[in-house]
Write a protein that holds these residues in place. Structure first.
Motif, short mmCIF file in Angstrom:
data_model
loop_
_atom_site.label_atom_id
_atom_site.label_comp_id
_atom_site.label_asym_id
_atom_site.label_seq_id
_atom_site.Cartn_x
_atom_site.Cartn_y
_atom_site.Cartn_z
N ASP A 89 -0.91 -15.94 -28.65
CA ASP A 89 -0.39 -14.69 -28.11
C ASP A 89 0.36 -13.90 -29.18
O ASP A 89 0.22 -12.68 -29.29
N GLU A 90 1.18 -14.60 -29.96
CA GLU A 90 1.95 -13.94 -31.02
C GLU A 90 1.02 -13.33 -32.07
O GLU A 90 1.23 -12.20 -32.52
N THR B 99 -2.11 -12.42 -31.68
CA THR B 99 -2.82 -11.30 -31.07
C THR B 99 -1.93 -10.07 -31.01
O THR B 99 -2.36 -8.95 -31.32
N GLN B 100 -0.68 -10.24 -30.62
CA GLN B 100 0.25 -9.11 -30.53
C GLN B 100 0.51 -8.51 -31.90
O GLN B 100 0.55 -7.28 -32.05
N GLU B 101 0.67 -9.35 -32.92
CA GLU B 101 0.88 -8.85 -34.29
C GLU B 101 -0.31 -8.03 -34.76
O GLU B 101 -0.14 -6.96 -35.36
N GLN B 102 -1.52 -8.52 -34.50
CA GLN B 102 -2.71 -7.79 -34.90
C GLN B 102 -2.84 -6.48 -34.15
O GLN B 102 -3.20 -5.45 -34.74
N LEU B 103 -2.53 -6.50 -32.86
CA LEU B 103 -2.58 -5.27 -32.07
C LEU B 103 -1.55 -4.26 -32.57
O LEU B 103 -1.86 -3.07 -32.71
N ASP B 104 -0.35 -4.72 -32.87
CA ASP B 104 0.69 -3.83 -33.40
C ASP B 104 0.25 -3.18 -34.70
O ASP B 104 0.44 -1.97 -34.89
#
Length: 86
Positions: free
Chosen positions: A54-55, A57-62
């Protein structure tokens, strides 16, 4: 015509031979198979992997959003999406 020859080595439980095609993450996960985990420990491990993924994925999305390539969000932010009630 030259032919390829492969070296064969004896595999043991202590030193498994891993394919060069596996990623570093895959090799580390395979090492976990040597552990005899309880159901509770397995649940904790699965939760840790979920949080980690999850972390990432969130970093890549950001990063993607900050790059300015993400335009649909800007468009949707300005749209009125409320369902009309008659």
């Amino acid at each position: 015509m030259a032919t390829k020859t492969s070296k064969t080595t004896k595999q043991t439980a202590e030193t498994p031979q891993l394919s060069g095609r596996l990623t570093n993450a895959q090799r580390e996960i395979i090492k976990l198979f040597t552990l005899d985990l309880t159901a509770s420990e397995m649940k904790k491990l699965k939760k840790m992997l979920e949080v980690f993924l999850d972390e990432i994925t969130q970093e890549q999305l950001d990063k993607y959003v900050e790059s300015g390539k993400y335009t649909i969000g800007k468009k949707l932010a300005n749209e009125h999406l409320r369902t009309p009630y008659v």
